[in-house]
Structure formats: C-alpha cells, structure tokens
Design an enzyme around this catalytic site. Sequence first.
Site, PDB file in Angstrom:
ATOM      1  N   LYS A 163       0.861  -1.185   0.000  1.00 55.68           N
ATOM      2  CA  LYS A 163       0.000   0.000   0.000  1.00 55.68           C
ATOM      3  C   LYS A 163       0.892   1.227   0.000  1.00 55.68           C
ATOM      4  O   LYS A 163       2.027   1.173   0.497  1.00 55.68           O
ATOM      5  CB  LYS A 163      -0.876   0.011   1.263  1.00 55.68           C
ATOM      6  CG  LYS A 163      -2.086   0.901   1.144  1.00 55.68           C
ATOM      7  CD  LYS A 163      -3.143   0.220   0.298  1.00 55.68           C
ATOM      8  CE  LYS A 163      -4.537   0.673   0.607  1.00 55.68           C
ATOM      9  NZ  LYS A 163      -5.508  -0.356   0.200  1.00 55.68           N
TER      10      LYS A 163
HETATM   11  N1  GLU Z   1      -7.421  -0.036  -2.923  1.00 56.36           N
HETATM   12  C1  GLU Z   1      -8.168  -1.238  -3.140  1.00 56.36           C
HETATM   13  C2  GLU Z   1      -8.142  -2.125  -1.907  1.00 56.36           C
HETATM   14  O1  GLU Z   1      -7.902  -1.671  -0.807  1.00 56.36           O
HETATM   15  C3  GLU Z   1      -7.752  -1.955  -4.424  1.00 56.36           C
HETATM   16  C4  GLU Z   1      -6.310  -2.358  -4.492  1.00 56.36           C
HETATM   17  C5  GLU Z   1      -5.885  -2.894  -5.860  1.00 56.36           C
HETATM   18  O2  GLU Z   1      -6.700  -2.957  -6.758  1.00 56.36           O
HETATM   19  O3  GLU Z   1      -4.707  -3.231  -5.978  1.00 56.36           O
HETATM   20  O4  GLU Z   1      -8.423  -3.287  -1.974  1.00 56.36           O
END
Ligand code: GLU
Length: 443
Positions: A135
């Site tokens: 993240k």
């Molecule tokens: N931000 C989204 C999540 O927390 C999607 C992450 C992604 O598609 O890599 O799952």
Amino acid sequence: MPRDRRSSNTPDDPPENTGGAATEPTAAEAGQRLTPFQAVNLQFERAAELLGIPEDVRIALKTPYREVMVELPLRCSDGEIRTFSGYRVQHDNSRGPMKGGLRYHPDVDLDEVRALASLMTWKTAVVGLPYGGAKGGINCDPHTMDPHDLEQLTRRFVGRIERFIGPQEDIPAPDVNTNPQVMAWIVDEYAKYHGYTPAVVTGKPVQLGGSLGRESATGRGLLFTAERAAADLGLELKGATVAVQGFGNVGSWAAQFFYEAGARVVAVSDVHGAVFAAEGLDIPRLLEAAAKSGRIPTGAGEETLTNDELLTLDVDILIPAALGNVLHLRNAPEVRAKLVVEGANHPTTPDADEVFRTRGITVLPDILANAGGVTVSYFEWVQNLQRFRWTADRVDTELRTTMNTAYDAVREIARQRSTDLRTAAFALAIERVAEATTLRGVS
Ligand code: GLU
C-alpha cells in the site's frame, strides 16, 4: 526481487525504512487505543492462535518486506514550496508480486500504510489471487489542491519509487482519493524510466488498458458477498433495509447495486452528512445529482442526519464504505444492523468487533467483502500481460465466481472452527501465505 524478507538496499537507494518489525500489542494495550497496524495484528494473532502458528513464523509473516518513505517537495502553482511525505510499504511477496492501492489523504502516515499493506497481503490470499500485499500514499489533500500540482506531485512520487514497482514487483492501484486519471499519470511517468508498461498499475482508464468493470468492482463484490451472507442469516435481500456510509467509488456503487437488487437503501452519506428516507432513497437520482455537484444533494424531502447517526440506524445491513475506525467501542453497543459489510478497510476497531461478536452481529470483514476491487485489478493485469481485452460480462462472471468461492471457503472455516468470519478469513489467508513462504524456503 531479492527473496530475503529483510533485504538491504544499495547505498544510492532513496531513504528507506526497513524497520517496522511487527510488534504484538499487549493485552493491556488491546483495551486501549491501538495504532492501525497493531489493530490488524491483533486480528492476525486471533487467527494465528487458532491455527497454532509458532511465534517465530508469526513474526516473519507480520513484518513488512520493505518500507519506502520519500520526501516530496513541490513548487505549487501559487509559487510556494510545499513538502509532502510519500510512502510505499511492501508487506509480503511470497505468493506473487505485491499489490495494493495509493491513498491521497492528509492523515496518511507510515503506521496506517503499514496496516493497509498487511491487509492487502491477507486480502489477496483470501480471494486466492497470485499476489502479495502493498500500500502507498501521500499526506496531501487532493480536494484543496490545484489539479496541475496534483499531477506534478504524482509524477515526483513515481520518480522516487519507480525502481521498487513494476508488473512483476509491485503494482499500485487506486485507493481513497485516487482515480483512473492518477493511474494514467503513473503509467506516463513510469514509461520515462522503463518504456510503456501498462501492467505496472491497475485501475487505469479503459482507453489506456484499464479493465471494463474495474470502477464498479468493489461495490459489486460487496453485493455478491452480502447476498451469500444474508442467505446464511435467513435474511431476504429484496426489501432489506440498508445504510451506506460513504458515497465515493465504493459507497456509491454499493448503494446502486443494493438498490438494483431490490434492497431498500434508506440512508447514504458523504463527508458533509447523511440523507435518510424510511421508504427508501431514490439512489439513481442521488447519484446523478452527486455527479454534477460533487456532493449528495439535500432539500428534496429526505431527512438529514450526521454520519454518526447513520451508523446506528435501525437497518438490516450497514455498509461502512468511507474511512477506518468508524465503528468503535463507543458506538458499537448502539449499532442495530444484523449484518455489517465492510466496504472500507478496517472500519471496525478490534474492541467494536468483540462487541459485535457478543451481540451476535455478523461482520463481513474487509479482507473478504471489499476484495472485488483488487480481484478486477488482477483481471486487468492479466489482460495487460496477455494484450487481450475481456468483455464486461466475462469480468462480472469471473468476479462472482471468485467472490463466491472465497466466501464459501471462509464460511466453511468459520463453521468448522466455530469462529467469526473475520477470524476465519484471516486463518484462510495466513495458511496460504505461510504455506507459500515455507515452500519457497526461509533461509
Ligand atoms: N485499494 C483497493 C483495496 O484496498 C484496491 C487495491 C488494488 O486494486 O490493488 O483493496
């Protein structure tokens, strides 16, 4: 990518924090306010205990692989220099390249990004995607920034992290306050270093290799898992009352899909507050108005409520789809929903979770319920690597299969082990990650 979990960097690497050894919260701390990473690890520990995972393995599984922190000075269009902080935490890569969104929010900090990165490891494992977890984020507020400054900030961030990301290393995506346009800037900036590589990021505009169905995927996945959980609870979705907190990419699509499924969506909210109508809201009208004005309209006969009041409404299904920690010890005893569907990441604190367990409220945990987004991100990456495009129908069918398979596996563990869905989801994920780690060998 080096396989050792604590690889060191070459001296010319940008500032990088390789710390972040996952410390376990003590029992005393557990009752107090936990940091987001401690809270996720408390959930991890509950499941690891159930599985009998040894302490040394637990530490290896919890500890992030790499943490990149960068300084981002920017001369803004008003002539001032502002300095932002950017983060990319790569939590685990034992099951494949690391995957997870980029969040732009003033509250972004290392601990929160660490927590969100670890949740991605468990999320991708629950739904069986061949990915690890990561993240990132920048502590900026895109709502108050000039769009040109936002683009420059994004490009500067890519310049600082480009050597750590890539289609086989780490693949960013949208998260809170980032969108397909931000992903398009990332594609363009990354191309300056590595050539045109659309698979470096997902959630792109469809014209640049984005997948059909990606924007609505998280909302759709929430509906698929909620349908199954409701059936298990003997709750008919058609006519069920629903409250949705958050009207961004997750909440707005969720409201629409639950509305289309025949549920009575009685309340929705954005940062400004909530609207409520006991007979059910006209969601298509609200969506259209919000698309024009950027906020949920008031004054068309609906009652207005605060965001806090929305959470304790007398509804069948509550969908927190905004930020983290909104369900906590103070409001959990007042929550009246039978089913909580976590559209946001970590919206429920561990002590609120305990209250829900005691009160018999079913929680569909974030790492299962909101995994539709990363699942279609995976489909997008596959399409990019194959230089092939799927139809919207194919995306939806495969998404339904993935979500249903994951839900059934989690429910089975919950039944076998007489535990809640969150602990069961963590147990499934931990088993998968631990297996991959062992097979690859820890040296
Ligand atoms: N931000 C989204 C999540 O927390 C999607 C992450 C992604 O598609 O890599 O799952």
